[in-house]
Scaffold this motif. Structure first.
Motif, short mmCIF file in Angstrom:
data_model
loop_
_atom_site.label_atom_id
_atom_site.label_comp_id
_atom_site.label_asym_id
_atom_site.label_seq_id
_atom_site.Cartn_x
_atom_site.Cartn_y
_atom_site.Cartn_z
N PHE A 166 0.81 -1.21 0.00
CA PHE A 166 0.00 0.00 0.00
C PHE A 166 0.85 1.27 0.00
O PHE A 166 0.49 2.25 -0.65
N GLU A 167 1.97 1.26 0.68
CA GLU A 167 2.88 2.42 0.66
C GLU A 167 3.37 2.69 -0.76
O GLU A 167 3.34 3.82 -1.23
N GLU A 168 3.84 1.64 -1.43
CA GLU A 168 4.36 1.79 -2.79
C GLU A 168 3.26 2.17 -3.77
O GLU A 168 3.47 3.00 -4.66
N THR A 169 2.10 1.58 -3.61
CA THR A 169 0.98 1.89 -4.50
C THR A 169 0.55 3.34 -4.32
O THR A 169 0.27 4.05 -5.30
N ALA A 170 0.50 3.81 -3.09
CA ALA A 170 0.13 5.21 -2.82
C ALA A 170 1.17 6.17 -3.38
O ALA A 170 0.82 7.21 -3.93
N LYS A 171 2.45 5.82 -3.25
CA LYS A 171 3.52 6.67 -3.80
C LYS A 171 3.39 6.83 -5.30
O LYS A 171 3.65 7.90 -5.84
N SER A 199 -1.37 5.04 -7.77
CA SER A 199 -2.21 4.07 -8.47
C SER A 199 -3.15 3.31 -7.52
O SER A 199 -3.70 2.28 -7.90
N LEU A 200 -3.36 3.85 -6.33
CA LEU A 200 -4.22 3.17 -5.35
C LEU A 200 -5.65 3.02 -5.87
O LEU A 200 -6.27 2.00 -5.68
N GLU A 201 -6.16 4.03 -6.52
CA GLU A 201 -7.54 3.98 -7.01
C GLU A 201 -7.74 2.93 -8.10
O GLU A 201 -8.84 2.48 -8.34
N LYS A 202 -6.67 2.52 -8.78
CA LYS A 202 -6.77 1.54 -9.84
C LYS A 202 -6.99 0.13 -9.30
O LYS A 202 -7.30 -0.77 -10.05
#
Length: 70
Positions: free
Chosen positions: A58-63, A66-69
C-alpha cells in the motif's frame, strides 16, 4: 465478500479477503485481490508476514498514485 478501500486523513482502511493455507511445513497468507502473500512456520507468523507485505504494497501503490486503480 466485497473488497473495500477507504482513505481518510487518519489513514487507510482496507477490507480484503485473506486465505490461510498450509503448504508443507509452512503457512501461507494470501490475498488474491491484491496478489500479496506472507508466510511463516505458524498461522500467526504467516499473518504477521502478510501484514508487513501488505503495508509495503500500500505504501508503494500510494507513492505511485495508483491506489484507485486497485
Amino acid at each position: 465478500m466485497k473488497n473495500r478501500i477507504h482513505k481518510s486523513k487518519a489513514g487507510l482502511q482496507v477490507d480484503v479477503e485473506v486465505m490461510l493455507v498450509e503448504e508443507g511445513d509452512y503457512w501461507v497468507a494470501l490475498s488474491p485481490a491484491l496478489r500479496v502473500t506472507g508466510y511463516g512456520k505458524t498461522q500467526t507468523e504467516a499473518k504477521k508476514s502478510f501484514t508487513v507485505e501488505a503495508d509495503i504494497f500500500f505504501e508503494e501503490t500510494a507513492k505511485r498514485g495508483s491506489l484507485e486503480k486497485l
